[in-house]
Enzyme design. Sequence first.
Site, PDB file in Angstrom:
ATOM      1  CB  SER A   1      -0.954  -0.044   1.201  1.00  9.33           C
ATOM      2  OG  SER A   1      -1.954   0.916   1.075  1.00  9.33           O
TER       3      SER A   1
ATOM      4  NE  ARG B   1      -8.733   2.201  10.229  1.00  5.78           N
ATOM      5  CZ  ARG B   1      -7.573   1.757   9.759  1.00  5.78           C
ATOM      6  NH1 ARG B   1      -6.956   2.429   8.800  1.00  5.78           N
ATOM      7  NH2 ARG B   1      -7.020   0.672  10.238  1.00  5.78           N
TER       8      ARG B   1
ATOM      9  CG  ASP C   1      -6.299  -3.813  -3.447  1.00  5.38           C
ATOM     10  OD1 ASP C   1      -7.143  -2.918  -3.258  1.00  5.38           O
ATOM     11  OD2 ASP C   1      -5.099  -3.712  -3.140  1.00  5.38           O
TER      12      ASP C   1
ATOM     13  CG  HIS D   1      -5.712  -2.196   0.113  1.00  7.79           C
ATOM     14  ND1 HIS D   1      -4.703  -2.187  -0.812  1.00  7.79           N
ATOM     15  CD2 HIS D   1      -5.322  -1.370   1.130  1.00  7.79           C
ATOM     16  CE1 HIS D   1      -3.733  -1.375  -0.394  1.00  7.79           C
ATOM     17  NE2 HIS D   1      -4.085  -0.875   0.775  1.00  7.79           N
ATOM     18  CG  ASP D   2      -6.949  -4.014   5.452  1.00  7.55           C
ATOM     19  OD1 ASP D   2      -5.982  -3.264   5.208  1.00  7.55           O
ATOM     20  OD2 ASP D   2      -7.855  -3.723   6.258  1.00  7.55           O
TER      21      ASP D   2
HETATM   22  C1  ACO Z   1      -2.662  -6.183  14.970  1.00  7.23           C
HETATM   23  C2  ACO Z   1      -2.841  -4.673  14.882  1.00  7.23           C
HETATM   24  O1  ACO Z   1      -3.802  -4.131  15.275  1.00  7.23           O
HETATM   25  S1  ACO Z   1      -1.605  -3.816  14.154  1.00  7.23           S
HETATM   26  C3  ACO Z   1      -1.953  -2.183  14.493  1.00  7.23           C
HETATM   27  C4  ACO Z   1      -1.132  -1.331  13.641  1.00  7.23           C
HETATM   28  N1  ACO Z   1      -1.941  -1.124  12.519  1.00  7.23           N
HETATM   29  C5  ACO Z   1      -1.387  -1.145  11.348  1.00  7.23           C
HETATM   30  O2  ACO Z   1      -0.234  -1.370  11.187  1.00  7.23           O
HETATM   31  C6  ACO Z   1      -2.302  -0.933  10.270  1.00  7.23           C
HETATM   32  C7  ACO Z   1      -2.530  -2.147   9.608  1.00  7.23           C
HETATM   33  N2  ACO Z   1      -3.432  -3.051  10.335  1.00  7.23           N
HETATM   34  C8  ACO Z   1      -4.753  -3.048  10.148  1.00  7.23           C
HETATM   35  O3  ACO Z   1      -5.270  -2.216   9.456  1.00  7.23           O
HETATM   36  C9  ACO Z   1      -5.545  -4.129  10.818  1.00  7.23           C
HETATM   37  O4  ACO Z   1      -4.931  -4.494  12.010  1.00  7.23           O
HETATM   38  C10 ACO Z   1      -5.745  -5.372   9.931  1.00  7.23           C
HETATM   39  C11 ACO Z   1      -6.350  -4.984   8.635  1.00  7.23           C
HETATM   40  C12 ACO Z   1      -4.459  -6.060   9.658  1.00  7.23           C
HETATM   41  C13 ACO Z   1      -6.630  -6.407  10.637  1.00  7.23           C
HETATM   42  O5  ACO Z   1      -7.787  -5.790  11.018  1.00  7.23           O
HETATM   43  P1  ACO Z   1      -8.526  -6.270  12.318  1.00  7.23           P
HETATM   44  O6  ACO Z   1      -9.325  -5.148  12.787  1.00  7.23           O
HETATM   45  O7  ACO Z   1      -7.579  -6.871  13.287  1.00  7.23           O
HETATM   46  O8  ACO Z   1      -9.388  -7.466  11.800  1.00  7.23           O
HETATM   47  P2  ACO Z   1     -10.916  -7.513  11.486  1.00  7.23           P
HETATM   48  O9  ACO Z   1     -11.264  -6.681  10.329  1.00  7.23           O
HETATM   49  O10 ACO Z   1     -11.291  -8.943  11.423  1.00  7.23           O
HETATM   50  O11 ACO Z   1     -11.632  -6.898  12.740  1.00  7.23           O
HETATM   51  C14 ACO Z   1     -11.599  -7.535  13.960  1.00  7.23           C
HETATM   52  C15 ACO Z   1     -12.132  -6.603  15.021  1.00  7.23           C
HETATM   53  O12 ACO Z   1     -13.472  -6.223  14.668  1.00  7.23           O
HETATM   54  C16 ACO Z   1     -14.326  -6.545  15.754  1.00  7.23           C
HETATM   55  N3  ACO Z   1     -15.627  -6.863  15.235  1.00  7.23           N
HETATM   56  C17 ACO Z   1     -15.974  -7.869  14.396  1.00  7.23           C
HETATM   57  N4  ACO Z   1     -17.297  -7.837  14.164  1.00  7.23           N
HETATM   58  C18 ACO Z   1     -17.784  -6.785  14.859  1.00  7.23           C
HETATM   59  C19 ACO Z   1     -19.088  -6.243  15.027  1.00  7.23           C
HETATM   60  N5  ACO Z   1     -20.147  -6.784  14.434  1.00  7.23           N
HETATM   61  N6  ACO Z   1     -19.222  -5.157  15.809  1.00  7.23           N
HETATM   62  C20 ACO Z   1     -18.143  -4.608  16.435  1.00  7.23           C
HETATM   63  N7  ACO Z   1     -16.897  -5.082  16.304  1.00  7.23           N
HETATM   64  C21 ACO Z   1     -16.728  -6.165  15.535  1.00  7.23           C
HETATM   65  C22 ACO Z   1     -13.655  -7.732  16.432  1.00  7.23           C
HETATM   66  O13 ACO Z   1     -14.133  -7.888  17.757  1.00  7.23           O
HETATM   67  C23 ACO Z   1     -12.222  -7.301  16.382  1.00  7.23           C
HETATM   68  O14 ACO Z   1     -11.983  -6.362  17.381  1.00  7.23           O
HETATM   69  P3  ACO Z   1     -10.517  -6.149  18.008  1.00  7.23           P
HETATM   70  O15 ACO Z   1      -9.607  -5.826  16.862  1.00  7.23           O
HETATM   71  O16 ACO Z   1     -10.706  -5.001  18.951  1.00  7.23           O
HETATM   72  O17 ACO Z   1     -10.142  -7.419  18.674  1.00  7.23           O
HETATM   73  N1  HSE Z   2      -5.235  -1.173   7.002  1.00  3.26           N
HETATM   74  C1  HSE Z   2      -4.160  -0.473   6.404  1.00  3.26           C
HETATM   75  C2  HSE Z   2      -4.621  -0.048   5.061  1.00  3.26           C
HETATM   76  C3  HSE Z   2      -3.836   0.985   4.371  1.00  3.26           C
HETATM   77  O1  HSE Z   2      -3.159   0.383   3.347  1.00  3.26           O
HETATM   78  C4  HSE Z   2      -3.731   0.679   7.282  1.00  3.26           C
HETATM   79  O2  HSE Z   2      -4.499   1.074   8.143  1.00  3.26           O
HETATM   80  O3  HSE Z   2      -2.608   1.162   7.174  1.00  3.26           O
END
Ligand code: ACO
Ligand code: HSE
Length: 385
Positions: free
Chosen positions: A164, A234, A327, A356-357
């Site tokens: 990205s 977001r 994506d 994309h994610d």
């Molecule tokens: C592991 C980290 O958080 S790294 C943090 C640093 N961030 C970055 O570097 C940016 C890149 N990372 C990201 O954007 C994200 O971490 C990703 C894309 C890799 C993964 O996204 P995630 O949010 O972990 O996964 P996902 O989309 O499955 O969402 C899961 C969350 O949604 C919540 N959720 C799922 N369904 C629902 C719902 N119906 N209502 C409310 N919350 C919900 C889950 O409880 C979970 O919550 P939590 O993250 O607080 O435990």
């Molecule tokens: N989930 C990623 C997407 C941007 O590429 C971020 O938050 O950085």
Amino acid sequence: MTVVQSRITQQRTLPTPDGANPRAHAIGVPAFVTESGEHIPDLVITYQTWGRLSAAADNAILVEHALTGDAHVVGPAGPGQPTPGWWPGIIGPGAPLDTDTGFVVAVNAVGGCRGTTGPHSVAPDGRAWGSRFPRTTIRDQVNVEAIVADHLGIDRWQLVLGGSMGGMRAIEWVGSYPERTGAALVIASTPWATADQVAWGHTQLVAIESDPGWHGGDYYDSGDTPEAGLGLARRIAHTTYRSAAELNDRFGLAPQTAHRPVDGGQFAVQSYLDHQAAKLVRRFDAGSYVNLTRAMATHDVTRDRGDLADVLGRYDGLLRVVAVDSDRLFPPALSETMVAAYGREPLLTIASEHGHDGFLIEHDQIAAITADVVADTRPLGGTFR
Ligand SMILES: CC(=O)SCCNC(=O)CCNC(=O)[C@H](O)C(C)(C)COP(=O)(O)OP(=O)(O)OC[C@H]1O[C@@H](n2cnc3c(N)ncnc32)[C@H](O)[C@@H]1OP(=O)(O)O
Ligand SMILES: N[C@@H](CCO)C(=O)O
């Protein structure tokens, strides 16, 4: 070669930004000049390292984070570090980025909020930079990383990789410093921003800038924060980060609670987006979000360099490009343009329902692709410094 003002000024080592993490480092640069000619005095650059640089300095790998990521690529959350690593397992002994043989570096982007100077940082007059912080570009981000490379004694990266916005930086290394980029792995990214991407980014910028708590970007000393605007940004962004199929399969039209949507209750997908918004607002600065979103909107590896075939055709390192098949924000066709212009490697594809994610979620596929490119670019070996 591009001459960067800051590269010829003296960098100085600063105290580690996070005493609990021996991998966290900082340097200071007296003056940095942005692509648009604006000055950032006393630029602080924070970065993390893993492994050891070889005596020949030929085993250095640069990992580039995405929009809301940071230099903490692997490892737990801790003091000064609100999130665990975003590519768990990718760096370490025996990992795809093997610290038994490689030296891995990750730099916090300029304009961000993880230690490298950004809008939230204190300007020379003692007030937060806020709206006065210069607009920065992906090219500026790369020039800041070149300062780190200089500081560490790295003339040429074995590999630069990222997804990205991180992929934008990886391809920009090829454009800005081809002779310093042994190989690039560009994942879920693009050689230039598209109108579609700018449009999605624009709605997010308007969401933040319309929040009364934004105060024109100078909210830091106001007691307000534009939380609602950042949260809305977001929600918009996160929808583009995931595929329609995933959202449909995962949530369908399920209600979040017994209070049915037809009676005014929430759909589960609405609650999910609200949760994603709340999570980001807790860990990210709105000013940085605006600065980095603008940087992505102006990304164009060909700017002032001819066309893409000129830029990539003359690159004599290895360029490997990876798309996520689902994506919708950085569609595979954009990756194809880089593959076609380079003309020496096929497009690699990550199969994912996540959109994309997928570049952050499909760990096994990322690990295999990364291990391959490291093996294909590995130096012959030598002693460590
Ligand atoms: C592991 C980290 O958080 S790294 C943090 C640093 N961030 C970055 O570097 C940016 C890149 N990372 C990201 O954007 C994200 O971490 C990703 C894309 C890799 C993964 O996204 P995630 O949010 O972990 O996964 P996902 O989309 O499955 O969402 C899961 C969350 O949604 C919540 N959720 C799922 N369904 C629902 C719902 N119906 N209502 C409310 N919350 C919900 C889950 O409880 C979970 O919550 P939590 O993250 O607080 O435990
Ligand atoms: N989930 C990623 C997407 C941007 O590429 C971020 O938050 O950085």
